[in-house]
Scaffold this motif. Structure first.
Motif, mmCIF file in Angstrom:
data_model
loop_
_atom_site.group_PDB
_atom_site.id
_atom_site.type_symbol
_atom_site.label_atom_id
_atom_site.label_comp_id
_atom_site.label_asym_id
_atom_site.label_seq_id
_atom_site.Cartn_x
_atom_site.Cartn_y
_atom_site.Cartn_z
ATOM 1 N N VAL A 12 0.848 -1.181 0.000
ATOM 2 C CA VAL A 12 0.000 0.000 0.000
ATOM 3 C C VAL A 12 0.888 1.237 0.000
ATOM 4 O O VAL A 12 1.823 1.341 0.802
ATOM 5 C CB VAL A 12 -0.941 0.022 1.226
ATOM 6 C CG1 VAL A 12 -1.662 1.372 1.328
ATOM 7 C CG2 VAL A 12 -1.959 -1.105 1.124
ATOM 8 N N VAL A 13 0.613 2.155 -0.910
ATOM 9 C CA VAL A 13 1.333 3.423 -0.992
ATOM 10 C C VAL A 13 0.346 4.533 -0.646
ATOM 11 O O VAL A 13 -0.685 4.674 -1.309
ATOM 12 C CB VAL A 13 1.920 3.666 -2.394
ATOM 13 C CG1 VAL A 13 2.633 5.023 -2.442
ATOM 14 C CG2 VAL A 13 2.878 2.536 -2.775
ATOM 15 N N ILE A 14 0.650 5.290 0.402
ATOM 16 C CA ILE A 14 -0.215 6.393 0.825
ATOM 17 C C ILE A 14 0.341 7.699 0.268
ATOM 18 O O ILE A 14 1.440 8.115 0.634
ATOM 19 C CB ILE A 14 -0.295 6.478 2.364
ATOM 20 C CG1 ILE A 14 -0.849 5.172 2.949
ATOM 21 C CG2 ILE A 14 -1.160 7.663 2.794
ATOM 22 C CD1 ILE A 14 -0.811 5.133 4.469
ATOM 23 N N GLY A 15 -0.402 8.323 -0.629
ATOM 24 C CA GLY A 15 0.019 9.608 -1.187
ATOM 25 C C GLY A 15 0.319 9.532 -2.666
ATOM 26 O O GLY A 15 1.073 8.649 -3.109
ATOM 27 N N GLY A 16 -0.260 10.471 -3.441
ATOM 28 C CA GLY A 16 -0.049 10.504 -4.884
ATOM 29 C C GLY A 16 0.789 11.680 -5.339
ATOM 30 O O GLY A 16 0.629 12.168 -6.461
ATOM 31 N N GLY A 17 1.695 12.145 -4.464
ATOM 32 C CA GLY A 17 2.610 13.228 -4.821
ATOM 33 C C GLY A 17 3.836 12.696 -5.535
ATOM 34 O O GLY A 17 3.849 11.582 -6.060
ATOM 35 N N PHE A 18 4.906 13.486 -5.520
ATOM 36 C CA PHE A 18 6.128 13.083 -6.215
ATOM 37 C C PHE A 18 6.652 11.738 -5.704
ATOM 38 O O PHE A 18 6.995 10.857 -6.480
ATOM 39 C CB PHE A 18 7.211 14.149 -6.038
ATOM 40 C CG PHE A 18 6.942 15.412 -6.796
ATOM 41 C CD1 PHE A 18 7.139 15.474 -8.164
ATOM 42 C CD2 PHE A 18 6.498 16.548 -6.144
ATOM 43 C CE1 PHE A 18 6.892 16.642 -8.876
ATOM 44 C CE2 PHE A 18 6.255 17.725 -6.843
ATOM 45 C CZ PHE A 18 6.443 17.769 -8.212
ATOM 46 N N THR A 35 -1.671 -0.949 -3.979
ATOM 47 C CA THR A 35 -2.825 -0.079 -3.797
ATOM 48 C C THR A 35 -2.311 1.318 -3.495
ATOM 49 O O THR A 35 -1.617 1.525 -2.502
ATOM 50 C CB THR A 35 -3.733 -0.563 -2.648
ATOM 51 O OG1 THR A 35 -4.205 -1.881 -2.932
ATOM 52 C CG2 THR A 35 -4.934 0.370 -2.492
ATOM 53 N N LEU A 36 -2.621 2.262 -4.368
ATOM 54 C CA LEU A 36 -2.191 3.651 -4.221
ATOM 55 C C LEU A 36 -3.389 4.464 -3.729
ATOM 56 O O LEU A 36 -4.442 4.477 -4.366
ATOM 57 C CB LEU A 36 -1.688 4.183 -5.559
ATOM 58 C CG LEU A 36 -1.310 5.669 -5.645
ATOM 59 C CD1 LEU A 36 -0.182 6.004 -4.677
ATOM 60 C CD2 LEU A 36 -0.921 6.037 -7.071
ATOM 61 N N ILE A 37 -3.219 5.138 -2.587
ATOM 62 C CA ILE A 37 -4.326 5.864 -1.963
ATOM 63 C C ILE A 37 -3.997 7.350 -1.906
ATOM 64 O O ILE A 37 -2.907 7.739 -1.492
ATOM 65 C CB ILE A 37 -4.582 5.356 -0.525
ATOM 66 C CG1 ILE A 37 -4.749 3.838 -0.491
ATOM 67 C CG2 ILE A 37 -5.814 6.033 0.073
ATOM 68 C CD1 ILE A 37 -4.773 3.261 0.921
ATOM 69 N N ASP A 38 -4.970 8.177 -2.298
ATOM 70 C CA ASP A 38 -4.840 9.613 -2.145
ATOM 71 C C ASP A 38 -6.224 10.222 -2.002
ATOM 72 O O ASP A 38 -7.200 9.697 -2.546
ATOM 73 C CB ASP A 38 -4.117 10.240 -3.339
ATOM 74 C CG ASP A 38 -3.582 11.637 -3.010
ATOM 75 O OD1 ASP A 38 -2.378 11.743 -2.710
ATOM 76 O OD2 ASP A 38 -4.365 12.607 -3.038
ATOM 77 N N ARG A 39 -6.296 11.334 -1.261
ATOM 78 C CA ARG A 39 -7.584 12.001 -1.063
ATOM 79 C C ARG A 39 -8.011 12.795 -2.287
ATOM 80 O O ARG A 39 -9.163 13.229 -2.382
ATOM 81 C CB ARG A 39 -7.522 12.927 0.154
ATOM 82 C CG ARG A 39 -6.535 14.069 0.028
ATOM 83 C CD ARG A 39 -6.398 14.835 1.325
ATOM 84 N NE ARG A 39 -7.675 15.409 1.743
ATOM 85 C CZ ARG A 39 -7.838 16.130 2.848
ATOM 86 N NH1 ARG A 39 -6.813 16.330 3.661
ATOM 87 N NH2 ARG A 39 -9.010 16.622 3.143
ATOM 88 N N TYR A 40 -7.081 13.015 -3.225
ATOM 89 C CA TYR A 40 -7.405 13.655 -4.500
ATOM 90 C C TYR A 40 -7.167 12.650 -5.623
ATOM 91 O O TYR A 40 -6.327 11.745 -5.500
ATOM 92 C CB TYR A 40 -6.536 14.891 -4.723
ATOM 93 C CG TYR A 40 -6.667 15.939 -3.651
ATOM 94 C CD1 TYR A 40 -7.818 16.711 -3.534
ATOM 95 C CD2 TYR A 40 -5.640 16.154 -2.726
ATOM 96 C CE1 TYR A 40 -7.951 17.683 -2.541
ATOM 97 C CE2 TYR A 40 -5.763 17.117 -1.728
ATOM 98 C CZ TYR A 40 -6.918 17.872 -1.641
ATOM 99 O OH TYR A 40 -7.048 18.822 -0.652
#
Length: 417
Positions: A12-18, A35-40
């Motif tokens: 699981v990767v939390i955050g879709g930034g750099f 699983t890539l998770i981001d609030r945006y």
């Protein structure tokens, strides 16, 4: 609980930034399910947020859908959700939409504006860390000119036309330069009833340096360029209070203004406070030399969320750090799967740069340093190249060329009050 039928190890990767995007793409090469998770639902190119705030670019010029980025990677699943916590014992990520289990975890949750406990400033000033905040700033700046155009009270009018930017780092310097060009080269042609001698752009910095990471010669060039652009540079000045109309400085000076943009600090997001692990400066999670959380070797923290010491000081909260850490974290997860020795992280300084507007920038890369037009050309090239999609690169480049040729900011629509 989300059912995971795949027999592949779950990451699981939390955050879709750099850092998060880089880690997910690097991990996709290995035999894992991600699983890539981001609030945006988009990846944001934060270094150009100030150009949205100053009417130079549109929101979709510097943002790109995460699903479009990972669409070719069949082992990456995107989840639009806000992460609320992590259960390390049961290896579960808690979200506002449910939970997801993991075998390995990468926390790349990013940072947020740091107001250093000043509630009045937090409530009344403008931060610039999200797309929404930048659009709000743009709408507000343009609205101030609409109000000033027909305000007969001189004190109110001057307050409408006074813009204070707090923070002498790249965000503050770049915002001040861009705002100066918007005010004195674009809006001055359109607001015939405004005396632009009443307009003020004030850059406030608590220390005695702008762009503290730069060599002294480049710092001096930055100050000179800002002054030439009619920006008032105030160093060794601390903000103590702001009520939405009056900015109070240490020593008692008061600046009447309806606009304060806060770019004076960054800290890790609130999620880091809820993990129950050791934190360092700016509320970042302390990690070891392999970027793991001590006592949780399956969990890695990178980017603005990670407190990593190098040369006896924590690394800065900048994109190159996050991207380099993402590569090492992904490789170490693969090494764990293969029972190989882990790779120690060491940051390779790629230099720093900042633009102060048209034909003006400062660049330092190792022993190489320059300022002026050549530095500005380097800055433009690097930032266009770093945009994640060809469409974004083409659009941003074309808007920059148009602005350069005719001094025209194309995004001056007030979308909401």
């Amino acid at each position: 609980m989300e059912n995971q039928k795949s027999t592949k190890p779950r990451v699981v990767v939390i955050g879709g930034g750099f850092g998060g995007i880089r880690a997910a793409l690097a991990l996709s090469k290995y035999g894992v399910k991600i699983t890539l998770i981001d609030r945006y639902n988009y990846h944001l190119f934060q270094p150009l947020l100030y150009q949205v705030a100053t009417a130079g670019l549109s929101v979709d010029d510097i943002a790109y859908p995460i699903r479009a980025i990972v669409k070719e990677k069949k082992n990456i699943d995107f989840r639009l959700a806000k992460v609320t916590g992590v259960d390390f014992e049961n290896k579960t990520v808690l979200m506002d939409t449910g939970t997801v289990n993991y075998d390995y975890l990468v926390i790349a949750a990013g940072g947020m504006t740091n107001y250093f406990g000043m509630k009045s400033v937090e409530e009344n000033s403008f931060g610039m860390k999200t797309l929404d905040e930048s659009v709000i700033i743009r709408n507000h700046i343009l609205s101030m000119f609409e109000l000033a155009a027909h305000e007969k009270d001189a004190d109110k009018r001057r307050a409408f036309l006074t813009f204070v930017i707090v923070g002498g780092g790249p965000t503050g310097v770049e915002s001040a330069g861009a705002l100066s060009e918007l005010v004195y080269h674009v809006l001055t042609k359109e607001y015939h009833h405004i005396n632009f001698k009443e307009a003020r752009i004030v850059l406030v910095e608590a220390s005695d340096k702008l762009l503290a990471a730069m060599p002294e010669s480049l710092r001096e060039a930055t100050v000179e360029t800002l002054i030439s652009k009619r920006v008032e540079v105030r160093m060794c000045v601390q903000v103590t209070d702001y009520d939405g109309q009056r900015l109070t400085l240490k020593g008692g000076e008061v600046i009447p203004t309806n606009t304060v943009v806060w770019g004076a600090g960054v800290r890790a997001i609130d999620l880091m406070d809820n993990l129950g692990v050791e934190q360092g400066s700016m509320r970042r999670v302390v990690v070891n030399e392999y970027l793991q959380i001590p006592n949780h070797p399956e969990a890695f923290v990178i980017g603005d969320a990670a407190h990593f010491m190098q040369d006896e000081r924590p690394l800065p909260m900048i994109a190159p750090v996050a991207m380099q850490q993402a590569d090492v974290a992904a490789k170490n997860i693969d090494n764990l799967l293969k029972n190989k020795e882990l790779k120690k992280f060491a940051y390779r300084d790629v230099g720093s740069m900042a633009t102060i507007g048209r034909n003006a920038a400062v660049v330092q890369m190792g022993n190489f340093k320059t300022h002026g037009f050549f530095a500005w050309a380097i800055w433009c090239f690097v930032h266009v190249l770093r945009l994640i999609n060809f469409r974004n690169r083409a659009v941003v480049f074309s808007k920059w060329v148009w602005d350069y040729l005719v001094y025209e900011r194309v995004v001056r629509i007030i979308t909401r009050k």
